[in-house]
Design an enzyme around this catalytic site. Structure first.
Site, mmCIF file in Angstrom:
data_model
loop_
_atom_site.group_PDB
_atom_site.id
_atom_site.type_symbol
_atom_site.label_atom_id
_atom_site.label_comp_id
_atom_site.label_asym_id
_atom_site.label_seq_id
_atom_site.Cartn_x
_atom_site.Cartn_y
_atom_site.Cartn_z
ATOM 1 N N ASP A 74 0.865 -1.176 0.000
ATOM 2 C CA ASP A 74 0.000 0.000 0.000
ATOM 3 C C ASP A 74 0.908 1.233 0.000
ATOM 4 O O ASP A 74 1.315 1.710 -1.057
ATOM 5 C CB ASP A 74 -0.923 -0.079 1.216
ATOM 6 C CG ASP A 74 -1.966 1.015 1.264
ATOM 7 O OD1 ASP A 74 -2.271 1.583 0.208
ATOM 8 O OD2 ASP A 74 -2.497 1.310 2.359
ATOM 9 N N ARG A 96 -10.898 -12.839 5.885
ATOM 10 C CA ARG A 96 -9.629 -13.403 5.396
ATOM 11 C C ARG A 96 -9.835 -14.718 4.641
ATOM 12 O O ARG A 96 -9.027 -15.103 3.818
ATOM 13 C CB ARG A 96 -8.684 -13.684 6.570
ATOM 14 C CG ARG A 96 -8.186 -12.454 7.290
ATOM 15 C CD ARG A 96 -7.013 -12.825 8.183
ATOM 16 N NE ARG A 96 -6.742 -11.841 9.212
ATOM 17 C CZ ARG A 96 -5.980 -10.761 9.049
ATOM 18 N NH1 ARG A 96 -5.424 -10.525 7.882
ATOM 19 N NH2 ARG A 96 -5.776 -9.911 10.031
HETATM 20 P P1 IMP Z 1 1.765 -0.550 3.809
HETATM 21 O O1 IMP Z 1 1.043 0.773 3.837
HETATM 22 O O2 IMP Z 1 2.354 -0.847 2.443
HETATM 23 O O3 IMP Z 1 2.780 -0.626 4.911
HETATM 24 O O4 IMP Z 1 0.695 -1.677 4.074
HETATM 25 C C1 IMP Z 1 0.382 -1.983 5.380
HETATM 26 C C2 IMP Z 1 -0.607 -3.086 5.548
HETATM 27 O O5 IMP Z 1 -1.902 -2.494 5.430
HETATM 28 C C3 IMP Z 1 -0.638 -4.258 4.600
HETATM 29 O O6 IMP Z 1 0.285 -5.277 4.947
HETATM 30 C C4 IMP Z 1 -2.057 -4.757 4.811
HETATM 31 O O7 IMP Z 1 -2.096 -5.629 5.927
HETATM 32 C C5 IMP Z 1 -2.814 -3.485 5.135
HETATM 33 N N1 IMP Z 1 -3.646 -3.038 3.999
HETATM 34 C C6 IMP Z 1 -3.395 -2.053 3.125
HETATM 35 N N2 IMP Z 1 -4.375 -1.929 2.226
HETATM 36 C C7 IMP Z 1 -5.290 -2.878 2.549
HETATM 37 C C8 IMP Z 1 -6.553 -3.267 1.991
HETATM 38 O O8 IMP Z 1 -7.065 -2.742 0.981
HETATM 39 N N3 IMP Z 1 -7.202 -4.292 2.606
HETATM 40 C C9 IMP Z 1 -6.696 -4.914 3.707
HETATM 41 N N4 IMP Z 1 -5.521 -4.606 4.247
HETATM 42 C C10 IMP Z 1 -4.827 -3.578 3.676
#
Ligand code: IMP
Ligand code: MG
Length: 168
Positions: A97, A159
């Site tokens: 993300d 999940r």
């Molecule tokens: P980051 O922002 O790349 O560090 O992502 C952090 C975490 O946010 C990911 O590992 C997911 O667990 C969670 N995440 C981000 N976007 C989504 C989504 O659309 N659905 C569910 N979990 C999400």
């Protein structure tokens, strides 16, 4: 729930990625490090496509989203991680993300002395990334929507869905 990526499409893509990873590592042993809990389904399908000597272990990572902490801080729980010194590592997460999780964990694993680090994510959200990390393997690029299923949750639910769905 709107189905964004059907079960069969995920299955085929995970098989493709597995073949590419096996090709790259060419029979060398690897340690697959999954990021709990979202990696759950992806990692279990992916490792069964790896025709390599594989160890599997997990880390937990949570972003501080509170107002009092610096945005981008990541709390890493590596108490379940074995010694990775000199090992080939494949870091597996459900979704990229902001990129914070993958970037911070990559730095952490390199500091622990792994020999070689590759990263794999099932999904990557377009237009959300804030960190200059490029996953080595990515299943699908998706629009900026909140998605669940195939390991991804909303408040720890959904999940177990066999597909990626868009939460409305
Ligand atoms: P980051 O922002 O790349 O560090 O992502 C952090 C975490 O946010 C990911 O590992 C997911 O667990 C969670 N995440 C981000 N976007 C989504 C989504 O659309 N659905 C569910 N979990 C999400
Ligand atoms: Mg996660």
């Amino acid at each position: 729930m709107k189905v964004l990526i059907p079960e069969e499409t995920i299955k085929n893509r995970v098989a493709e990625i597995g073949k590419l990873i096996a090709l790259e590592f060419n029979n060398q042993p690897i340690t697959v490090v999954g990021v709990l809990t979202g990696c759950l389904i992806f990692i279990s399908d992916l490792v069964r496509q790896l025709n390599l000597p594989v160890r599997i272990c997990f880390v937990r990572a949570s972003s501080y989203r509170g107002e009092t902490t610096i945005p981008g801080d990541l709390n890493i729980d590596a108490s379940m991680l074995p010694d990775i010194q000199g090992r080939n590592i494949l870091l597996v997460d459900d979704i990229l993300d902001s990129g914070n999780t993958l970037q911070k964990l990559s730095i952490y694993l390199k500091e622990k002395g792994c020999k070689n680090l590759r990263t794999a994510v099932l999904l990557r959200k377009i237009g959300r990334q804030q960190h200059a990390i490029e996953p080595d393997y990515c299943g699908f690029e998706i629009p900026d929507k909140f998605v669940v299923g195939y390991g991804l949750d909303y408040n720890d639910e959904f999940r177990n869905l066999p597909y990626i769905g868009e939460l409305n």
